[in-house]
Write an enzyme that holds these catalytic residues in place. Structure first.
Site, PDB file in Angstrom:
ATOM      1  CD  GLN A 126      -2.485   1.284   2.755  1.00 39.01           C
ATOM      2  OE1 GLN A 126      -2.015   0.698   3.722  1.00 39.01           O
ATOM      3  NE2 GLN A 126      -3.603   1.964   2.803  1.00 39.01           N
ATOM      4  CE1 TYR A 128      -4.100   4.027  -0.769  1.00 39.60           C
ATOM      5  CE2 TYR A 128      -5.240   4.881   1.144  1.00 39.60           C
ATOM      6  CZ  TYR A 128      -5.280   4.245  -0.061  1.00 39.60           C
ATOM      7  OH  TYR A 128      -6.483   3.826  -0.551  1.00 39.60           O
ATOM      8  CD  GLU A 244      -5.504   0.806   6.564  1.00 44.06           C
ATOM      9  OE1 GLU A 244      -5.766   1.621   5.665  1.00 44.06           O
ATOM     10  OE2 GLU A 244      -4.444   0.815   7.198  1.00 44.06           O
TER      11      GLU A 244
HETATM   12  C1  LIG Z   1       3.946  -0.239  11.337  1.00 53.67           C
HETATM   13  C2  LIG Z   1       3.293   0.691  10.368  1.00 53.67           C
HETATM   14  C3  LIG Z   1       2.917   0.210   9.148  1.00 53.67           C
HETATM   15  C4  LIG Z   1       2.360   1.076   8.195  1.00 53.67           C
HETATM   16  N1  LIG Z   1       2.071   0.586   6.952  1.00 53.67           N
HETATM   17  C5  LIG Z   1       1.680   1.438   5.988  1.00 53.67           C
HETATM   18  C6  LIG Z   1       1.508   0.971   4.643  1.00 53.67           C
HETATM   19  O1  LIG Z   1       1.692  -0.211   4.334  1.00 53.67           O
HETATM   20  N2  LIG Z   1       1.180   1.876   3.708  1.00 53.67           N
HETATM   21  C7  LIG Z   1       0.945   3.187   3.992  1.00 53.67           C
HETATM   22  O2  LIG Z   1       0.620   3.951   3.085  1.00 53.67           O
HETATM   23  N3  LIG Z   1       1.104   3.669   5.260  1.00 53.67           N
HETATM   24  C8  LIG Z   1       1.458   2.815   6.260  1.00 53.67           C
HETATM   25  N4  LIG Z   1       1.632   3.287   7.544  1.00 53.67           N
HETATM   26  C9  LIG Z   1       1.516   4.719   7.791  1.00 53.67           C
HETATM   27  C10 LIG Z   1       0.357   5.134   8.656  1.00 53.67           C
HETATM   28  O3  LIG Z   1      -0.832   5.114   7.937  1.00 53.67           O
HETATM   29  C11 LIG Z   1       0.708   6.531   9.203  1.00 53.67           C
HETATM   30  O4  LIG Z   1       1.800   6.374  10.077  1.00 53.67           O
HETATM   31  C12 LIG Z   1      -0.442   7.176   9.911  1.00 53.67           C
HETATM   32  O5  LIG Z   1      -1.438   7.548   9.017  1.00 53.67           O
HETATM   33  C13 LIG Z   1       0.006   8.415  10.728  1.00 53.67           C
HETATM   34  O6  LIG Z   1       0.695   9.297   9.912  1.00 53.67           O
HETATM   35  P1  LIG Z   1       2.161   9.847  10.322  1.00 53.67           P
HETATM   36  O7  LIG Z   1       2.997   8.700  10.757  1.00 53.67           O
HETATM   37  O8  LIG Z   1       2.650  10.687   9.188  1.00 53.67           O
HETATM   38  O9  LIG Z   1       1.919  10.748  11.587  1.00 53.67           O
HETATM   39  P2  LIG Z   1       1.304  12.271  11.650  1.00 53.67           P
HETATM   40  O10 LIG Z   1       0.141  12.324  10.747  1.00 53.67           O
HETATM   41  O11 LIG Z   1       2.472  13.175  11.347  1.00 53.67           O
HETATM   42  O12 LIG Z   1       0.897  12.342  13.115  1.00 53.67           O
HETATM   43  C14 LIG Z   1       1.807  12.562  14.191  1.00 53.67           C
HETATM   44  C15 LIG Z   1       1.023  12.624  15.496  1.00 53.67           C
HETATM   45  O13 LIG Z   1       0.092  13.716  15.452  1.00 53.67           O
HETATM   46  C16 LIG Z   1      -1.238  13.268  15.674  1.00 53.67           C
HETATM   47  N5  LIG Z   1      -2.167  14.024  14.814  1.00 53.67           N
HETATM   48  C17 LIG Z   1      -2.030  14.285  13.490  1.00 53.67           C
HETATM   49  N6  LIG Z   1      -3.096  14.970  13.036  1.00 53.67           N
HETATM   50  C18 LIG Z   1      -3.936  15.152  14.099  1.00 53.67           C
HETATM   51  C19 LIG Z   1      -5.221  15.765  14.269  1.00 53.67           C
HETATM   52  N7  LIG Z   1      -5.846  16.333  13.250  1.00 53.67           N
HETATM   53  N8  LIG Z   1      -5.776  15.733  15.494  1.00 53.67           N
HETATM   54  C20 LIG Z   1      -5.160  15.157  16.563  1.00 53.67           C
HETATM   55  N9  LIG Z   1      -3.929  14.544  16.456  1.00 53.67           N
HETATM   56  C21 LIG Z   1      -3.339  14.550  15.243  1.00 53.67           C
HETATM   57  C22 LIG Z   1      -1.224  11.822  15.278  1.00 53.67           C
HETATM   58  O14 LIG Z   1      -2.238  11.085  15.936  1.00 53.67           O
HETATM   59  C23 LIG Z   1       0.157  11.367  15.724  1.00 53.67           C
HETATM   60  O15 LIG Z   1       0.151  11.069  17.101  1.00 53.67           O
HETATM   61  C24 LIG Z   1       2.145   2.437   8.520  1.00 53.67           C
HETATM   62  C25 LIG Z   1       2.486   2.917   9.778  1.00 53.67           C
HETATM   63  C26 LIG Z   1       3.049   2.063  10.712  1.00 53.67           C
HETATM   64  C27 LIG Z   1       3.424   2.599  12.054  1.00 53.67           C
END
Ligand SMILES: Cc1cc2nc3c(=O)[nH]c(=O)nc-3n(C[C@H](O)[C@H](O)[C@H](O)COP(=O)(O)OP(=O)(O)OC[C@H]3O[C@@H](n4cnc5c(N)ncnc54)[C@H](O)[C@@H]3O)c2cc1C
Length: 397
Positions: A126, A128, A244
């Site tokens: 994926q 994304y 998902e």
């Molecule tokens: C083990 C693992 C596997 C993954 N696998 C995939 C995959 O296969 N493909 C893929 O595309 N993605 C994958 N992901 C990514 C995952 O979808 C993202 O990590 C997730 O969407 C959070 O985005 P970020 O890490 O950029 O954190 P951010 O969006 O930068 O967030 C950082 C912190 O801020 C908080 N935050 C952000 N916005 C808000 C808001 N509006 N209100 C309150 N709090 C907020 C979040 O909760 C978090 O605590 C994976 C992640 C992990 C950890």
């Protein structure tokens, strides 16, 4: 509201249980508990067995190879898989991209991709998230520009789970930077062997190679690999995220986790008695079990509503938050139960006769599992984001 199972459901449960007992590969039993990781072949071997039986894609419509089960049967099936502690069926092909393809894809895309997802011939990942686009996914910057009957894709994805094994990836790309963020995104299926794709490992806290960075440099993708119309990718993205989140509560797997925790606490000593006899520890397990029972009934209520034809609502956010918190608490208590034996963790232990485990076998994976499970409150839409959804959709704030 009737939350009990019918005699037909009980017979179905029996059939599933027998099939798993008779067909789950011997070499996979207890593999993780013994400190070994699952390989690509491990995932595929169970996938193929379920595929042959017609059970690998419980939610697919029958015309594409689904078994035609009710929501209750699907629930029972997932419970039985968890009870037997089977290797998971990875979601990326079966429950993520396939529903997008059979809902929005062309007849050619359905014919080309769905049978290979069912059989396990194609492994999907994926694409994304990006370094600057996670929770705020619509801000993604990987761009795809038209060049005749191809798109030229440039950008970077991250956290791409198990992309090191992937044959294909589904990617969100920006096809129109001039409009509102959500309106300029397209959904592309990309052959991971296309020149210009580089997959680089990210090694996680537990020492595992589970996630990756994926770099795309002038990657040529045929326009026929776009699902849905150009700039309509956000519709596919949202549809897929709803899929998902289903099943992410993991109630049945958590029940199994608590059973294991109880067994460990019954073995570990706390002074001259077992840890399970320590009233403070006992209380922590009891609180966990009460929360899990409450979660199970919330899930069953949702199931009863679904069986009565009501659409799923914002309760999936609640299930995700509570389910993942419980999963994390189980790993925390397991870590607490094994104590200092969780500290010496050697990857690949057991591959060589010269090294021996320090402490009991069940302690081997306590620390890496604890670290690994931190992910559950982040992926699938972080728990903070889910709280935002509940505030808006349920509480009307
Ligand atoms: C083990 C693992 C596997 C993954 N696998 C995939 C995959 O296969 N493909 C893929 O595309 N993605 C994958 N992901 C990514 C995952 O979808 C993202 O990590 C997730 O969407 C959070 O985005 P970020 O890490 O950029 O954190 P951010 O969006 O930068 O967030 C950082 C912190 O801020 C908080 N935050 C952000 N916005 C808000 C808001 N509006 N209100 C309150 N709090 C907020 C979040 O909760 C978090 O605590 C994976 C992640 C992990 C950890």
């Amino acid at each position: 509201m009737d939350l009990s199972f019918s005699p037909e459901d009980a017979a179905f449960r029996e059939e599933v249980r027998r099939f798993i007992d008779e067909n789950y590969p011997e070499n996979l039993k207890g593999k993780l508990d013994e400190g070994e990781e699952w390989s690509k072949e491990d995932y595929l071997s169970w996938h193929r067995i379920l595929g042959k039986k017609g059970w690998v894609a419980p939610a697919w419509p029958t015309e594409y190879g689904g078994p035609g089960w009710s929501a209750t049967q699907r629930y029972i099936f997932s419970e039985e898989l968890a009870r037997a502690d089977t290797i998971p069926i990875l979601p990326f092909g079966i429950s993520m991209v396939a529903p997008v393809i059979y809902t929005f894809g062309t007849p050619e895309q359905k014919a080309r991709f769905l049978p290979r997802i069912l059989s396990g011939e194609d492994w999907w990942c994926q694409g994304y998230s990006e370094p600057g686009a996670g929770s705020d996914l619509a801000s993604l910057r990987t761009k795809a520009e038209r060049d005749g009957d191809h798109y030229i894709v440039n950008g970077q994805k991250t956290w791409t789970t198990l992309a090191q094994h992937a044959d294909w990836g589904f990617f969100l790309v920006r096809t129109d930077p001039s409009v509102k963020a959500q309106e300029g995104i397209s959904f592309l299926l990309i052959d991971m062997k296309t020149p210009g794709i580089t997959v680089r490992p990210i090694i996680t806290l537990g020492g595992e190679h589970e996630v990756n960075e994926v770099w795309l440099e002038n990657v040529r993708v045929p326009v026929e690999n776009r699902v849905h119309e150009e700039n309509k990718g956000w519709t596919c993205a949202k549809f897929l995220l709803a899929h998902e989140r289903t099943g992410i509560a993991g109630v049945a797997r958590s029940k199994r986790g608590i059973e294991k925790l109880r067994a460990i606490a019954a073995t570990e000593l706390d002074g001259d008695r077992s840890l399970i006899e320590n009233p403070f520890f006992k209380r922590k397990i009891a609180e966990l079990e009460i929360d899990l029972a409450a979660l199970e009934f919330t899930e069953l209520r949702g199931l009863a509503a679904l069986a009565a034809g009501k659409p799923p609502g914002a309760e999936s956010s609640l299930l995700k938050i509570k389910g993942t918190e419980i999963q994390q608490r189980i790993t925390e208590l397991t870590l607490e139960a094994v104590g200092h034996y969780a500290a010496p963790y050697f990857r690949g232990l057991g591959d060589s006769d010269n090294e021996h485990a320090i402490g009991p076998e069940y302690a081997l994976r306590a620390a890496p599992t604890y670290f690994n499970m931190r992910k559950t409150s982040i992926y699938g839409g972080s728990n903070e984001i889910q709280r935002g959804i509940i505030a808006k959709m349920v509480l009307g704030l």
